[in-house]
Design a protein around this motif. Structure first.
Motif, short mmCIF file in Angstrom:
data_model
loop_
_atom_site.label_atom_id
_atom_site.label_comp_id
_atom_site.label_asym_id
_atom_site.label_seq_id
_atom_site.Cartn_x
_atom_site.Cartn_y
_atom_site.Cartn_z
N PRO A 31 -55.08 -66.35 -44.43
CA PRO A 31 -54.61 -67.73 -44.47
C PRO A 31 -55.51 -68.59 -45.35
N ARG A 170 -51.52 -60.15 -41.55
CA ARG A 170 -51.73 -61.59 -41.76
C ARG A 170 -52.01 -62.28 -40.42
N ASP A 171 -51.25 -61.92 -39.40
CA ASP A 171 -51.43 -62.50 -38.07
C ASP A 171 -52.80 -62.14 -37.49
N GLY A 174 -55.48 -64.17 -39.22
CA GLY A 174 -55.41 -65.56 -38.75
C GLY A 174 -55.97 -65.72 -37.35
#
Length: 181
Positions: A31, A170-171, A174
């Motif tokens: 992110p 990505r999660d 993050g």
């Protein structure tokens, strides 16, 4: 707001390994405000030996690893499973990073373990063992961040080309960044 720095350690030394690809995806998918840096010297670390872990003899690659870990706000370990356990390079990195004992460079920092493997569970045993060893070594292991990718689910695709895996990486990055105090 300052950037959040995440140190990534990859448990496979093979240049084209899927775990390296997952780590590279983490660098790409981080992110805004989060920078993931892969440490590429695990293959150069000597086996941990207290005889050379002193002010005069510490190898330069160990100093570099510890410096990157000290500068990082968090760590992401991306590892396969070798014979039901942790790859030797990850265990060796844990040993170097845990010293001085009780005050290693990752002490108290959030750490997550993700990755994949050929087994149907995508390396769950190795991930569990890695979390356990790092937990003893000093980082704050974030147990809720998990991602175990059985290689067969990729169907020969790069992880970035597999929408679900890419979203999960990505999660994970993050969520790890959100753990930084």
């Amino acid at each position: 707001m300052p950037e959040i720095k995440v140190l990534a350690l990859v448990g496979s030394l093979r240049a084209a390994s899927i775990n390296r690809q997952i780590a590279e995806l983490a660098t790409e998918a981080a992110p805004d405000g989060v920078v993931v840096t892969i440490f590429d010297g695990l293959n150069e670390l000597p086996f941990y030996n207290e005889d050379i872990d002193n002010d005069a003899d510490v190898p330069a690659v160990v100093t570099a690893l510890r410096a990157l870990a000290a500068e990082a706000d968090a760590a992401l370990v991306v590892t396969p499973e070798y014979n039901g356990s942790i790859p030797a390079v990850i265990k060796n990195a844990i040993d170097w990073l845990s010293r001085p004992f009780g005050d290693g460079a990752l002490k108290g920092k959030p750490l997550a373990v993700i990755g994949g493997s050929f087994g149907q569970y995508g390396g769950v045993w190795a991930h569990d063992e890695t979390r356990k060893s790092f937990g003893i070594a000093g980082p704050r292991v974030v147990e809720s961040i998990t991602l175990s990718v059985p290689f067969k689910t990729l169907n020969g695709q790069h992880p970035r080309e597999h929408a679900e895996v890419a979203a999960n990486v990505r999660d994970a990055v993050g969520k790890l960044a959100a753990e930084v105090n």
